[in-house]
Design a protein around this motif. Structure first.
Motif, short mmCIF file in Angstrom:
data_model
loop_
_atom_site.label_atom_id
_atom_site.label_comp_id
_atom_site.label_asym_id
_atom_site.label_seq_id
_atom_site.Cartn_x
_atom_site.Cartn_y
_atom_site.Cartn_z
N VAL A 1 117.18 2.91 -80.03
CA VAL A 1 116.77 3.70 -78.86
C VAL A 1 117.04 2.90 -77.59
O VAL A 1 117.60 3.42 -76.61
CB VAL A 1 115.27 4.07 -78.97
CG1 VAL A 1 114.77 4.63 -77.66
CG2 VAL A 1 115.06 5.07 -80.09
N LEU A 2 116.66 1.61 -77.62
CA LEU A 2 116.91 0.77 -76.45
C LEU A 2 118.40 0.61 -76.20
O LEU A 2 118.83 0.45 -75.05
CB LEU A 2 116.26 -0.60 -76.64
CG LEU A 2 114.74 -0.61 -76.55
CD1 LEU A 2 114.21 -2.03 -76.71
CD2 LEU A 2 114.29 -0.04 -75.22
N LEU A 3 119.18 0.67 -77.29
CA LEU A 3 120.63 0.59 -77.13
C LEU A 3 121.11 1.74 -76.24
O LEU A 3 121.92 1.54 -75.33
CB LEU A 3 121.32 0.65 -78.49
CG LEU A 3 122.84 0.74 -78.46
CD1 LEU A 3 123.42 -0.57 -77.96
CD2 LEU A 3 123.39 1.05 -79.83
N ALA A 4 120.56 2.92 -76.51
CA ALA A 4 120.93 4.08 -75.69
C ALA A 4 120.53 3.84 -74.25
O ALA A 4 121.28 4.13 -73.31
CB ALA A 4 120.26 5.34 -76.24
N VAL A 5 119.31 3.27 -74.06
CA VAL A 5 118.86 2.99 -72.69
C VAL A 5 119.79 1.99 -72.02
O VAL A 5 120.17 2.14 -70.85
CB VAL A 5 117.41 2.46 -72.73
CG1 VAL A 5 116.95 2.09 -71.33
CG2 VAL A 5 116.49 3.50 -73.34
N ALA A 6 120.18 0.96 -72.78
CA ALA A 6 121.01 -0.09 -72.19
C ALA A 6 122.41 0.43 -71.90
O ALA A 6 123.06 -0.01 -70.96
CB ALA A 6 121.08 -1.29 -73.14
N LEU A 7 122.87 1.37 -72.71
CA LEU A 7 124.22 1.88 -72.51
C LEU A 7 124.28 2.90 -71.38
O LEU A 7 125.33 3.08 -70.78
CB LEU A 7 124.73 2.52 -73.80
CG LEU A 7 125.23 1.56 -74.87
CD1 LEU A 7 125.68 2.34 -76.09
CD2 LEU A 7 126.38 0.73 -74.34
N ALA A 8 123.13 3.55 -71.10
CA ALA A 8 123.15 4.65 -70.15
C ALA A 8 123.78 4.26 -68.81
O ALA A 8 124.68 4.95 -68.33
CB ALA A 8 121.75 5.20 -69.95
N PRO A 9 123.34 3.14 -68.18
CA PRO A 9 123.96 2.81 -66.88
C PRO A 9 125.44 2.47 -67.01
O PRO A 9 126.17 2.55 -66.02
CB PRO A 9 123.15 1.60 -66.39
CG PRO A 9 122.47 1.07 -67.58
CD PRO A 9 122.28 2.19 -68.55
N VAL A 10 125.88 2.06 -68.21
CA VAL A 10 127.30 1.74 -68.37
C VAL A 10 128.10 3.02 -68.58
O VAL A 10 129.15 3.23 -67.98
CB VAL A 10 127.48 0.79 -69.58
CG1 VAL A 10 128.94 0.42 -69.72
CG2 VAL A 10 126.63 -0.45 -69.39
N LEU A 11 127.56 3.90 -69.42
CA LEU A 11 128.32 5.08 -69.79
C LEU A 11 128.25 6.17 -68.73
O LEU A 11 129.22 6.88 -68.49
CB LEU A 11 127.81 5.65 -71.12
CG LEU A 11 127.97 4.76 -72.35
CD1 LEU A 11 127.50 5.50 -73.58
CD2 LEU A 11 129.41 4.36 -72.53
#
Lengths: 437, 338
Positions: A121-131
């Motif tokens: 879940v945190l991976l999605a959070v961390a990726l959000a600003p990148v993606l």
């Protein structure tokens, strides 16, 4: 004669278009039955779809969700009356009900499932600003930067000082770099900074972690790599390989184009060597040869070895994809950057890379998808990824003989991830489309 | 175990305390866990259940050794190995012992520098055919198509057998047992050949097992046994005598049910020696007196382990056959505990 008027004096009311050209009927007529040949093709295709679905759907919708073994499934199917020429016909979904958690998490302790779930879940959070850079506040990037240290800590557990020490290495490297590049040249700064960080990681951090852990033992239960399995293992390998191979690939691609001879030949040699051998060979090297080369008693974590090998493999391919993007840029872009007085790194960051990466998006994403699917190869060296687990599950006397259900389930999970990546790349291409073509 | 940190992303399990080549037994005791190499999954012999717990005939031996050495049958780390990685895993020290239905052959014993400490299952290559084929002996299989796993000794045995009997066959190469089942059921081949235990397990999964017969010929010897690294005789002895203890326990009638009663002392001195109430056998092995008692208690004697995992009451339904005690006409013959 003059009272016969052929010219209308008032407007006719607008009429609906003919029913045969609008709506579903019109669409079908225009697209499916526009002439006799297309009509035949349409009918043939419909029949083919019908034939396939009528064969598959009864098999898929089988009332065996609560089956406890293959034989039990067969009893259920016989009771339900779905018996074909070759015995009962119908899927035995009981195996998925019993084993889906295992297929997802492998042997990870069940009371700790929240950790991989939280990590992803945190991976999605961390990726959000990148993606989705335009929709998410850019301050979130700080979290993205910290995430590489949170991710392994959540999965493997242990003391919190491990990731802190690893982060410390970067901080120390940065401090040494900025101090040395002010007093000496920036090349010396890079070298000294890297040396300081390496000394910290390989020599000092062990004592640091040991000392702090004995003073302030904060940590979560450690989980051994052997417990990793199933989809969690695939995603872990895939995510790490994808995340590490992109920067590594960029560096290799730039190195390959570099004017510095040694850098260039190191990069060329690395890329050609890695691309010249199959991934499975690298995995065998990781799992068997390294064990023999290393001093007896060394216990170099098998998953770490696999991660390194898969990352290197993906990086070599990534480098070539990005080199393709660099090659596609007109020379004028480089010259324009030079004429603005930008130095090498500024030119790369501001002018070259944004364009080269944009051109390479389809290639990059297909490399990502390929790497993610290649993670299933680890089943050959005895790691229990979903495919390895499907074999282990069949080795249970209850489920021996179940094939399609397991592979179907695994294929479905892989499809979700690969399709997601593919759709994202199309979204990104549309977003970055600046109308050059 | 000291954890060092590499790039923060990934932790490396550090070196075990004594890197110098201490005996495997000391390593195991220091670690508190036995690393036991098993297959990645073979029906009846080793497979994880839905809770991730390993079960099976080979697994039971790992647990018995762990119980003998460490006092806990669950103190085992099961390391799944494939046919390709098993030997390097053992040679490099990644596992302490292999209990992975590995055939004891000359070259593995001598050339690969391993030590087979005994045989826990006598297997042999057999044939399965559909009953409708009307064949009652493998010698009638002239011209048959045979499903065979590539790169195994079964492939070589098959070629030898057909050549010796001067009959022809057409091989259908397949990669895994699961694939073989599908091909065989789909009629891609007339005959499926592999180890007899595997054939029985495969046939048990068929919808109509009665439609298929196992031919009487067994064309190879496949003594499957646990193995350890060459040269560490203390550790080899522990594994060998744990296996012998299980076999002897069956011969002497020691079961998991009556073991507590028997360990109070019996009139049979050998039972007493096994269970540690008489003599100093455990001490000679470098273990305590009750090592064998714990080993037997964890899963029962050889017969109980057999019955529970692959015996006639299980879906696999193997008869004891060659794996009966010597007193019952089988080949199991443990040296005396003296």
């Amino acid at each position: 004669m003059s009272d016969i008027g052929f010219v209308r004096t008032e407007m006719l009311p607008e009429r609906e278009p003919p029913a045969s050209t609008t709506g579903a009927l019109g669409w079908a007529r225009a697209n499916l039955f526009s002439n006799w040949f297309n009509s035949i093709l349409t009918l043939a295709s419909l029949y083919a779809i019908y034939a396939i679905l009528s064969a598959i759907l009864p098999w898929v919708f089988s009332p065996t969700w609560n089956g406890t073994s293959l034989n039990n499934c067969r009893e259920i199917l016989t009771a339900a009356g779905s018996v074909g020429d070759h015995g009962t016909s119908g899927a035995c979904w009981g195996v998925i009900r019993e084993r889906w958690i295992q297929l997802l998490f492998g042997f990870y302790p069940s009371e700790l499932y929240w950790r991989p779930i939280l990590a992803f879940v945190l991976l999605a959070v961390a990726l959000a600003p990148v993606l989705f850079a335009d929709k998410v506040p850019s301050k979130m990037l700080i979290f993205s930067g910290l995430y590489p240290f949170i991710f392994p800590w959540l999965l493997w557990g242990g003391t919190i000082w491990g990731p802190v020490a690893a982060l410390g290495g970067f901080v120390i490297g940065w401090v040494v770099y900025s101090a040395a590049s002010k007093t000496m040249s920036s090349l010396m700064g890079i070298l000294l900074g890297a040396a300081a960080a390496l000394v910290w990681w390989f020599v000092l951090s062990g004592y640091f972690v040991g000392a702090l852990d004995s003073i302030l033992p904060i940590g979560i239960e450690a989980v051994e790599s052997r417990k990793f399995g199933g989809f969690m293992l695939s995603i872990t390998i895939g995510v790490v390989a994808i995340a590490c191979s992109l920067p590594l690939g960029i560096v290799l691609a730039l190195g390959r184009q570099s004017d510095l001879m040694i850098v260039k030949y190191i990069c060329v040699g690395f890329i050609e060597f890695i691309r010249g051998v199959p991934l499975i060979t690298l995995l065998f090297v990781a799992s068997t040869l390294l064990n023999i080369f290393m001093p007896p008693g060394t216990n170099f974590d098998i998953i770490l070895r696999v991660l390194i090998m898969v990352t290197l493999f993906a990086a070599a391919y990534m480098a070539e994809v990005i080199r393709g993007g660099l090659a596609a840029l007109p020379k004028g872009q480089y010259e324009g950057a030079d004429s603005l007085g930008l130095n090498y790194w500024q030119a790369q960051r501001l002018i070259i890379m944004p364009q080269a990466l944009k051109i390479s998006i389809p290639g990059i994403v297909s490399t990502f998808i390929g790497v993610f699917k290649d993670t299933t190869l680890v089943s050959i060296i005895g790691l229990l990824d979903p495919l390895g687990l499907s074999n282990a599950i069949r080795a249970d006397a209850n489920w021996n003989g179940v094939v399609w259900e397991l592979y179907g389930f695994i294929a479905l999970l892989f499809f979700v991830f690969c399709f997601g990546m593919s759709r994202y790349s199309m979204y990104l291409e549309r977003k970055l489309h600046t109308g050059h073509r | 175990m000291k954890k060092s940190v590499f790039l923060g992303a990934l932790t490396v399990a550090g070196m075990a305390a004594g890197v110098a080549a201490a005996g495997t037994m000391d390593d195991v005791k220091a670690r508190g866990k036995l690393n036991c190499g098993v297959t990645t999954g073979l029906v009846g012999f080793a497979a994880p259940d839905s809770n991730g717990e390993w079960k099976g005939f080979d697994v039971a031996l790992c647990r018995a050794v762990a119980a003998a050495v460490l006092g806990d049958g669950n103190a085992v780390e099961f390391v799944p190995t494939t046919g390709k990685t098993r030997f390097t895993a053992l040679a490099s020290g990644e596992v302490d012992m292999l209990a992975r239905n590995t055939t004891w052959t000359f070259s593995r014993d001598v050339d690969l520098k391993f030590e087979f400490v005994g045989v826990n299952y006598y297997d042999g290559q057999g044939f399965m055919v559909p009953k409708s084929l009307g064949v009652s002996s493998a010698k009638e299989l002239d011209g048959a198509t045979v499903c065979i796993q590539t790169g195994t000794t079964t492939e070589l045995n098959l070629a030898d057998f057909f050549r010796a009997n001067n009959i022809s066959y057409e091989p259908v190469p397949i990669e895994t047992n699961a694939e073989a089942q599908q091909q065989y059921l789909a009629g891609a081949c007339d005959v499926y050949t592999t180890d007899a235990s595997g054939l029985a397990a495969t046939r048990a999964t068929f919808e109509n097992p009665g439609d298929h017969v196992l031919l009487p010929e067994i064309i190879s010897k496949e003594p499957l046994g646990p193995l350890v690294r060459h040269g560490d005789h203390e550790w080899g002895d522990v594994v060998r005598w744990t296996l012998n203890a299980l076999i002897s326990a069956e011969e002497m009638g020691i079961t998991s049910a009556n073991i507590d009663e028997m360990s109070a002392g019996t009139n049979n001195p050998e039972i007493n020696r096994i269970l540690g109430t008489e003599g100093t056998l455990g001490e000679m092995l470098g273990l305590d007196a009750e090592w064998a008692k714990r080993a037997i208690k964890v899963g029962g004697n050889y017969g109980e382990v057999f019955a529970q995992n692959i015996g006639e009451s299980t879906p696999i339904g193997l008869a004891r056959g060659l794996n009966a005690q010597w007193t019952d006409g089988g080949l199991l013959y443990s040296p005396p505990f003296r």
